[in-house]
Design a protein around this motif. Structure first.
Motif, short mmCIF file in Angstrom:
data_model
loop_
_atom_site.label_atom_id
_atom_site.label_comp_id
_atom_site.label_asym_id
_atom_site.label_seq_id
_atom_site.Cartn_x
_atom_site.Cartn_y
_atom_site.Cartn_z
N PRO A 83 36.14 -12.33 -95.55
CA PRO A 83 35.20 -11.28 -95.97
C PRO A 83 33.74 -11.66 -95.66
O PRO A 83 33.36 -12.83 -95.74
CB PRO A 83 35.40 -11.16 -97.47
N LEU A 84 33.01 -10.66 -95.29
CA LEU A 84 31.58 -10.87 -95.02
C LEU A 84 30.85 -11.12 -96.33
O LEU A 84 31.37 -10.86 -97.41
CB LEU A 84 31.00 -9.65 -94.31
N GLY A 86 29.06 -10.97 -99.57
CA GLY A 86 28.91 -9.93 -100.57
C GLY A 86 30.15 -9.07 -100.77
O GLY A 86 30.21 -8.31 -101.72
N GLU A 87 31.11 -9.13 -99.86
CA GLU A 87 32.33 -8.33 -100.03
C GLU A 87 33.36 -9.13 -100.82
O GLU A 87 33.46 -10.34 -100.67
CB GLU A 87 32.93 -7.97 -98.67
N PRO A 88 34.17 -8.46 -101.63
CA PRO A 88 35.23 -9.16 -102.36
C PRO A 88 36.38 -9.51 -101.40
O PRO A 88 36.55 -8.88 -100.37
CB PRO A 88 35.68 -8.15 -103.41
N PRO A 89 37.16 -10.51 -101.73
CA PRO A 89 38.32 -10.86 -100.88
C PRO A 89 39.30 -9.69 -100.80
O PRO A 89 39.45 -8.93 -101.74
CB PRO A 89 38.96 -12.04 -101.60
N ARG A 90 39.95 -9.56 -99.67
CA ARG A 90 40.92 -8.47 -99.45
C ARG A 90 42.33 -9.03 -99.69
O ARG A 90 42.95 -9.55 -98.78
CB ARG A 90 40.77 -7.92 -98.06
#
Length: 171
Positions: A83-84, A86-90
């Motif tokens: 994840p980039l 600031g994004e939460p893990p997918r």
């Protein structure tokens, strides 16, 4: 569930008589599996298929397990590190990659397992090489004793080699 009865028959003629007797005992042909040397003429007998004579099922199960575990580990790594900022893990990637690993592992290892002789049949290899015929009968648990008694009475030349307690529907 069924039980598998193993019988060793001395020759092809005995195997054909035994198959006819089992048909008269109302054992369906698809529940009889004959294994013999490749140079023997076993026409008319219901031959065991690759599922009964190889370790393809066991190999596919093991490959699916290993593939799912490795796919889950790869999915965790990708979900955590990809994840980039600031994004939460997918976390959905873990499930997707676990499923991909499961399918790929089952497929790849079944390709190998199809060429490996069944561990269940290893004890019969010498007898089969000597020209004997192995008969595997899949019967309901309540009919095992009756079928064994019938075969012993009608075919004294045959040899009972044991009963396997639980045979799944596949194979």
């Amino acid at each position: 569930m069924s039980k598998r009865i193993y019988w060793l028959l001395p020759d092809v003629a005995s195997a054909r008589r035994t198959m006819n007797d089992m048909l008269l005992a109302r054992i369906d042909e698809r529940h009889m599996h004959f294994v013999g040397r490749e140079d023997l003429n076993l026409s008319g007998l219901h031959m065991a298929n690759v599922l009964q004579t190889s370790d393809v099922v066991r190999a596919a199960q093991l490959g699916a397990l290993i593939g799912a575990v490795l796919g889950s580990v790869a999915g965790l790594a990708v979900a955590w590190y990809l994840p980039l900022a600031g994004e939460p893990p997918r976390w959905g990637l873990v499930v997707v990659l676990a499923m991909v690993g499961l399918v790929f592992g089952a497929w790849a290892s079944s390709l190998i397992g199809v060429s490996i002789p069944s561990q269940r049949l290893r004890r019969f290899e010498r007898a089969i090489r000597q020209g004997q015929i192995l008969l595997m009968l899949d019967v309901p648990p309540g009919r095992v004793e009756a079928i064994e008694s019938r075969l012993q009475a009608l075919h004294p030349e045959a040899r009972l080699e044991g009963v396997e307690p639980n045979i799944p529907a596949f194979p």
